[in-house]
Design an enzyme around this catalytic site. Sequence first.
Site, PDB file in Angstrom:
ATOM      1  N   CYS A 109      78.483  43.816  42.858  1.00 13.20           N
ATOM      2  CA  CYS A 109      77.414  42.878  42.527  1.00 13.20           C
ATOM      3  C   CYS A 109      77.387  41.688  43.479  1.00 13.20           C
ATOM      4  CB  CYS A 109      77.527  42.419  41.094  1.00 13.20           C
ATOM      5  SG  CYS A 109      79.104  41.665  40.691  1.00 13.20           S
ATOM      6  N   HIS A 112      80.175  39.004  36.582  1.00 15.45           N
ATOM      7  CA  HIS A 112      79.006  39.473  37.311  1.00 15.45           C
ATOM      8  C   HIS A 112      78.495  38.347  38.202  1.00 15.45           C
ATOM      9  CE1 HIS A 112      75.795  42.191  38.098  1.00 15.45           C
ATOM     10  NE2 HIS A 112      74.848  41.471  37.513  1.00 15.45           N
ATOM     11  N   ASP A 137      68.156  40.163  39.724  1.00 10.71           N
ATOM     12  CA  ASP A 137      69.470  40.811  39.767  1.00 10.71           C
ATOM     13  C   ASP A 137      69.382  42.087  40.584  1.00 10.71           C
ATOM     14  OD1 ASP A 137      71.952  41.792  39.463  1.00 10.71           O
ATOM     15  OD2 ASP A 137      71.975  41.771  37.262  1.00 10.71           O
TER      16      ASP A 137
END
Lengths: 686, 308
Positions: free
Chosen positions: A426, A470, A486
């Site tokens: 991520c 995250h 995202d």
Amino acid sequence: MSSTGHPNTDLQIPRSALLWLLGSNLAALLPHGQHLPLWMWGLALFVLVWRGLTHLGRLSYPNRWAKAVAVFAASAAVVVAFEKTFTLESAAAFLIAASLLKLLEMRNRRDGYVVVFLSYFLLGTGFLFDQGILAGLYGILTVWLLTSALVALHQNGFSHDAPSVRRSRRAAKLAAAILLMSLPLMLVLYLLFPRLAPLWSMALQSGKAKTGLSAEMAPGDIADLSQSDELAFRVSFSDGQVPARDQLYWRALVLDDYDGRRWQPSGVTSEAQWYPQSWQPPADAEGLIRYEIIQEATSQKWLFALRGVAAQEERIGMTMDDRLVVRRPLHERKRYQALSWPSVSISEDGLAGLEQRQNLQLPRDRNPQARAWAQQRRAEAVDDAAYINGLLRHFREQDFYYTLKPPLMGSEEIDDFLFNQRRGFCAHYAGALVFLARAAGIPARVVSGYQGGEWNAADGYLTVRQYDAHAWAEVWLSGQGWVRVDPTAAVAPQRIEFGLERAVAEEGTFLQDNLLSPHRFKGVSWLNKLRMEMDSLNYYWQLWVLSYDGKRQKSFLNGWLGLEDYQQGLYVLGGSFGGFFLLASLVVWWRQRPVPLSPFMRSWQRLQEKGQKLGVEPQAGETAGSYLQRLEQHCPQQQSLLRWLAGEINRSLYQPQVDKHQIQKQQRQLLHAMAKVRRQLRAGRD
Amino acid sequence: MTTPIQRALEQLSAVILGKEEQLKLALSCLLARGHLLIEDLPGMGKTTLSHALAGVLGLQYNRIQFTSDLLPADILGVSIFERESGSDVGRFRFHPGPVFTQLLLADEINRATPKAQSALLEAMEEGQVTVEGETRPLPMPFFVIATQNPVSQSGTFPLPESQLDRFLMRIQLGYPNEKAERELLEGRDRRTMASNLKPLLTTQELAQLQQQVNSVQASASVLDYVQRIIAFTRYEGGFQYGLSPRGALALLRSAKAWALVDGNRQHLLPEDIQAVLPAVVDHRLAEAADGGAHSVSQRILNTVPVLV
């Protein structure tokens, strides 16, 4: 050690108490196992074996030089093992080493006291590291063991009849009774004892051991974090309005400064407004989410919250970039309320100059390929939003992979990632997206925190663990303000919808460094059920027991007991203490109250008092007959009367009668006779 | 009207001067079917006392002088091969030892080795002896009066606790007082007097008296007192061991016999317990630490309350 010649403390330790002492000391030591270096266990084993052999008479106590060497060596070992840092762990390790060495010279009762009290303290220190319900139960058990050791220390060796097993059982029983009896007092203390804020606090654990978000982000940091199943925080939502899983973006940090390798906070937008001056959403706003978080200690100043958050409590502030912070690093667990309005627009009217510049900042001359590519794509796009969507589509449609084991990137990291490797976690995707946005002149920033969590439907709370960590991006679009983007959701939608485990299932890297973690076995249903039950037990433990702090105590005193301030609380505390001890002494008195005398004995004692006044002292172990005989020698004029009485007494007390009626009659006659003799004695004296 | 017991006492005190108390204890001991141990220096009249007791009670009497080379067979008896007169065939015949009698005086019992001492154990406890695999009953009644010299004297083997426990009472005679001493010096030879005593009781009358001891009643108050004494010896008194149940029974039985001997009473008084206590418990109890000047029984008497 003991040069003082106190008779009580100089006594040797009873043999049956030794096992209690060693065992309970070991029990108090065990919870420290996680953070002790391995050699410490060697030391423990060595000391216990030595002390055991001393007990059996195979070895003698170490002499003064051996003890000095042992103390020096152990201290040096602690200093070396903890690399000269002074943390809680090193302090605890030093304490443990000292208490272990004390066992070696435990010789008489006084040393026994020292060992037991040290162990109580050790046990208390254990709670600085772990306060879960299991640790709590284990602590109670150990307190019981230690108290038993204390009781055993006081069982003296005179009773030949009791073998040590039975004596030990007696000690355990007595200790349990003592603890049970002190239970009400414990509850009163728990509820009423003033909860003082710590005067000082210290880093709980050395940074190495502590997992959690750090203040800056390099690619790979979060991947490391994802190998940990430690608890980060728990959330419960009021009114049962639980947001959808893909809305659960728990914001902790805004990283807006990039140096070509790391993202970190610039500090431009981190100034906080403190409650109650801070902004609050209108009460009738759509989609307000009210929730309560119990956060584990992080040693950091940030809290966790959803987008559009407003502080709800004293000593919590909200920053300009929409986060919650506290003034001091959180070295202990914190429970707090928060209110979020996720649909609110933030800075939709434009950014202040400094903020604008910071959110466009890029290191000069780095990643030229990405920069050129971004400018070209932007020129082709209709507007900023279309450009960003194009980027997401690019991630989704091109050959990008989501992996916990990203390859090492070259020196131009973003170029390498975007055009060669195309594999990342991520942090890589968020960093790349923000870079591409900034390169195209759109203000953007990386946000790190946690995403998702495990919902416990039965008890209605969300558990967020370290592997839920995250990072994502926020871009500023004119008219909309800051918007969450995202890129991970584009590459690996399972990560957002189902969590990390599903997203890396194929790769098999979920908690692969943590083989024994119960979270790896979610497929085994009974194990998973057990884990969930345990987790919810721990949740309630935190909710009802651990988070009872000064604030909650105050509201409890106010709401339940109707007390207005601490002073009254202290009065109640003192009153309960006094009441408890009064009750205890009443019970003790009642148990030891003298048995009421029989009418005969009362009358007999009064007669003896009369005799005493005439100078005939009653003696222990004397029969009624012989006392009356002595009395007779003293006042011969009463001879016949006294002899008659002696006969009466012997007849009534010692001549067996079958008839009950007769017995009662005789007793009445006897009392009359004694009254008569008393009268005569008084008359004779006057 | 005088009872046979009182008459026996009168006769005995004519022989043993100034020792009323001890005579009563000795008689109580026999009436309670117990064996008696007399401990004193040589020459204090131990043998005379037992001789006189046998004479008065009309009992068959044997005496064994214990020495360090005494063997069990010398006490119990031995089988000897005997040829029948006038023929060549013969067979083993058991020659009973001195133990086969009604009253046995074991003189200076602690001069013998433990082996010889314990030959008496079965006889005293069971009223029978087993020799060469055959159990033979002893005559009824069977009493043992043993005398022993104080343990501090040379050439003695102290009796072990288990054997001491077999004796219901242990008494000491002590020096006679001045008056008794003078009478003794003026009078005739005591041994001759003792052997000339006429029996006052038949065996049946003796058995009857023993039966009577059993029927003496003990009230709850007295039993309470006995139990207080026992509890004191076991838990408080600081003795090495407390009184065993056998010791407790011995105390009660002796006191009952004493009640009969002392006042011909059919019920117990605490005074009876107190009278026999030294004789019954002193040889059964040992102080855990140095007990000081008082004897064990004196400490009990001075501590345990009679009335509660």
